[in-house]
Scaffold this motif. Structure first.
Motif, PDB file in Angstrom:
ATOM      1  N   HIS B 115      27.170  15.527  21.546  1.00  0.00           N
ATOM      2  CA  HIS B 115      27.024  14.584  20.439  1.00  0.00           C
ATOM      3  C   HIS B 115      25.569  14.537  19.991  1.00  0.00           C
ATOM      4  O   HIS B 115      25.256  14.646  18.804  1.00  0.00           O
ATOM      5  N   THR B 118      24.386  17.964  18.489  1.00  0.00           N
ATOM      6  CA  THR B 118      24.945  18.218  17.154  1.00  0.00           C
ATOM      7  C   THR B 118      24.258  17.317  16.137  1.00  0.00           C
ATOM      8  O   THR B 118      23.964  17.730  15.013  1.00  0.00           O
ATOM      9  N   LEU B 119      23.971  16.089  16.555  1.00  0.00           N
ATOM     10  CA  LEU B 119      23.291  15.150  15.662  1.00  0.00           C
ATOM     11  C   LEU B 119      21.889  15.640  15.324  1.00  0.00           C
ATOM     12  O   LEU B 119      21.472  15.605  14.169  1.00  0.00           O
ATOM     13  N   THR B 120      21.184  16.122  16.327  1.00  0.00           N
ATOM     14  CA  THR B 120      19.774  16.459  16.100  1.00  0.00           C
ATOM     15  C   THR B 120      19.549  17.906  15.646  1.00  0.00           C
ATOM     16  O   THR B 120      18.546  18.193  15.013  1.00  0.00           O
ATOM     17  N   GLU B 121      20.488  18.804  15.980  1.00  0.00           N
ATOM     18  CA  GLU B 121      20.247  20.220  15.657  1.00  0.00           C
ATOM     19  C   GLU B 121      21.335  20.862  14.808  1.00  0.00           C
ATOM     20  O   GLU B 121      21.145  21.950  14.289  1.00  0.00           O
ATOM     21  N   GLY B 122      22.496  20.194  14.681  1.00  0.00           N
ATOM     22  CA  GLY B 122      23.622  20.800  13.961  1.00  0.00           C
ATOM     23  C   GLY B 122      23.387  20.855  12.466  1.00  0.00           C
ATOM     24  O   GLY B 122      22.418  20.299  11.948  1.00  0.00           O
ATOM     25  N   SER B 123      24.309  21.543  11.774  1.00  0.00           N
ATOM     26  CA  SER B 123      24.201  21.609  10.312  1.00  0.00           C
ATOM     27  C   SER B 123      25.410  20.913   9.689  1.00  0.00           C
ATOM     28  O   SER B 123      26.343  20.521  10.389  1.00  0.00           O
ATOM     29  N   TYR B 124      25.370  20.758   8.377  1.00  0.00           N
ATOM     30  CA  TYR B 124      26.467  20.106   7.664  1.00  0.00           C
ATOM     31  C   TYR B 124      27.521  21.130   7.263  1.00  0.00           C
ATOM     32  O   TYR B 124      27.189  22.282   6.994  1.00  0.00           O
ATOM     33  N   ASP B 126      30.507  22.436   4.501  1.00  0.00           N
ATOM     34  CA  ASP B 126      30.528  22.478   3.039  1.00  0.00           C
ATOM     35  C   ASP B 126      30.981  21.154   2.444  1.00  0.00           C
ATOM     36  O   ASP B 126      30.599  20.787   1.335  1.00  0.00           O
ATOM     37  N   SER B 127      31.835  20.432   3.187  1.00  0.00           N
ATOM     38  CA  SER B 127      32.349  19.167   2.652  1.00  0.00           C
ATOM     39  C   SER B 127      31.434  17.995   3.008  1.00  0.00           C
ATOM     40  O   SER B 127      31.782  16.844   2.777  1.00  0.00           O
ATOM     41  N   GLY B 128      30.283  18.307   3.585  1.00  0.00           N
ATOM     42  CA  GLY B 128      29.322  17.232   3.870  1.00  0.00           C
ATOM     43  C   GLY B 128      29.544  16.569   5.203  1.00  0.00           C
ATOM     44  O   GLY B 128      28.878  15.593   5.538  1.00  0.00           O
ATOM     45  N   GLY B 129      30.490  17.069   6.006  1.00  0.00           N
ATOM     46  CA  GLY B 129      30.707  16.511   7.336  1.00  0.00           C
ATOM     47  C   GLY B 129      29.649  17.046   8.299  1.00  0.00           C
ATOM     48  O   GLY B 129      29.026  18.072   8.049  1.00  0.00           O
ATOM     49  N   ALA B 130      29.491  16.317   9.406  1.00  0.00           N
ATOM     50  CA  ALA B 130      28.462  16.729  10.360  1.00  0.00           C
ATOM     51  C   ALA B 130      29.057  17.441  11.570  1.00  0.00           C
ATOM     52  O   ALA B 130      28.343  17.802  12.492  1.00  0.00           O
ATOM     53  N   LEU B 132      30.947  16.093  13.715  1.00  0.00           N
ATOM     54  CA  LEU B 132      30.850  15.158  14.830  1.00  0.00           C
ATOM     55  C   LEU B 132      32.028  14.199  14.920  1.00  0.00           C
ATOM     56  O   LEU B 132      32.124  13.429  15.868  1.00  0.00           O
TER      57      LEU B 132
END
Lengths: 135, 166
Positions: B115, B118-124, B126-130, B132
């Motif tokens: 968690h 993904t919050l600190t290093e993940g990307s978005y 195409d639909s703007g979701g994280a 997560l």
């Protein structure tokens, strides 16, 4: 009152799913509050991040502390991620010598919000205060 | 996955779901939980999970008027159960199954690490979701189950049951 975007101020009125945003650098205050669960957080926050970047690139650090206040009710995980991007922009400004204080405001008994604040506090190198308040 | 009819239903929505409907559902669920005397930390865990699951439906669900999404929240002796069901195309099934199998097998500490990273290093997306949403639901709930059951042709129900203890 309606939204207002100028190079000096950014004001976005709240909706059921998006927060109130009041960025007023002249007053030293940046505020985000309310619900934040837009379907596409990048679409909502993209212009906010762009505005902040544009303002920050022209800003000469002063001795006055800029206060960033965040008081959210419900927010989705994509907002959680955008918030970190936002805090990192303030962090880069802080690293350039601008005093900044981030205040994460939450209802005192809401340990979930407190934990979220603690995560951000650990993730950014900028003064980050957890501010419990009564409901 | 079993849902006991002894559970007291607090909230139910079966029908189209979009970003105009969602705030109404959030408000209704919040009112129901307030009426049950649920205090902020638990209320936030349940409502946040509802938002994530509903937005996954809005972003990714297959749409068929005959088989609309279902969201229900009920009270049990031990706490609350949130059930969210939507239609998925078979092409999504394998991904969902392997993704969730991996998540549910993770110890809590590892889930917490995922968690955070993904919050600190993940990307978005195409639909703007994280990326997560389901991690968050697993993380915030006390028990998590899911199942994929065939409905018709190339479609299945994807059902998530998240339980929250008092």
């Amino acid at each position: 009152m309606s939204d207002l975007t100028t190079s000096e101020r950014l004001i976005i009125e709240p909706t059921f799913t998006t927060p109130e945003i009041r960025f007023d650098p002249a007053a030293g205050r940046f505020f985000i509050g309310g619900n934040s669960y837009p379907e596409n957080s990048l679409k909502f926050y993209g212009p906010v991040l762009q505005w902040l970047q544009a303002w920050a690139s022209k800003h000469t650090p002063t001795s006055e502390t800029l206060t960033v206040e965040v008081r959210l009710e419900y927010f989705n995980t994509s907002t959680a991620k955008v918030l970190l991007d936002l805090f990192r922009l303030f962090e880069s400004l802080y690293e350039r010598g601008q005093p900044i204080q981030i205040r994460w405001i939450y209802v005192a008994e809401d340990t979930e919000m407190e934990d979220a604040g603690i995560d951000y506090q650990a993730a950014v190198k900028v003064p980050f205060e957890l501010v419990p308040v009564d409901e | 996955m079993t849902v006991s009819y002894e559970h007291r239903l607090l909230f139910r929505h079966e029908g189209p779901l979009d970003m105009e409907v969602l705030p109404v559902l959030v408000h209704a669920a919040e009112r129901a939980l307030q009426n049950e005397g649920v205090r902020p930390p638990l209320r936030r865990r349940i409502i946040s999970s509802l938002i994530e699951l509903a937005q996954n439906i809005i972003r990714y669900s297959a749409v068929n008027e005959k088989y609309p999404p279902l969201l229900l929240l009920s009270r049990t002796d031990q706490g609350f159960v949130l059930i969210v069901r939507n239609l998925v195309h078979y092409s999504q099934e394998l991904f969902l199954h392997s993704y969730l199998q991996n998540l549910v097998s993770m110890p809590r500490q590892e889930l917490e690490k995922l968690h955070y990273s993904t919050l600190t290093e993940g990307s978005y997306s195409d639909s703007g979701g994280a990326g997560l949403g389901l991690v968050q639901v697993l993380f915030k709930s006390d028990a998590f189950e899911y199942e994929l059951t065939p409905v018709e042709g190339e479609y299945s129900w994807f059902t998530v049951k998240a339980s929250f203890s008092l």
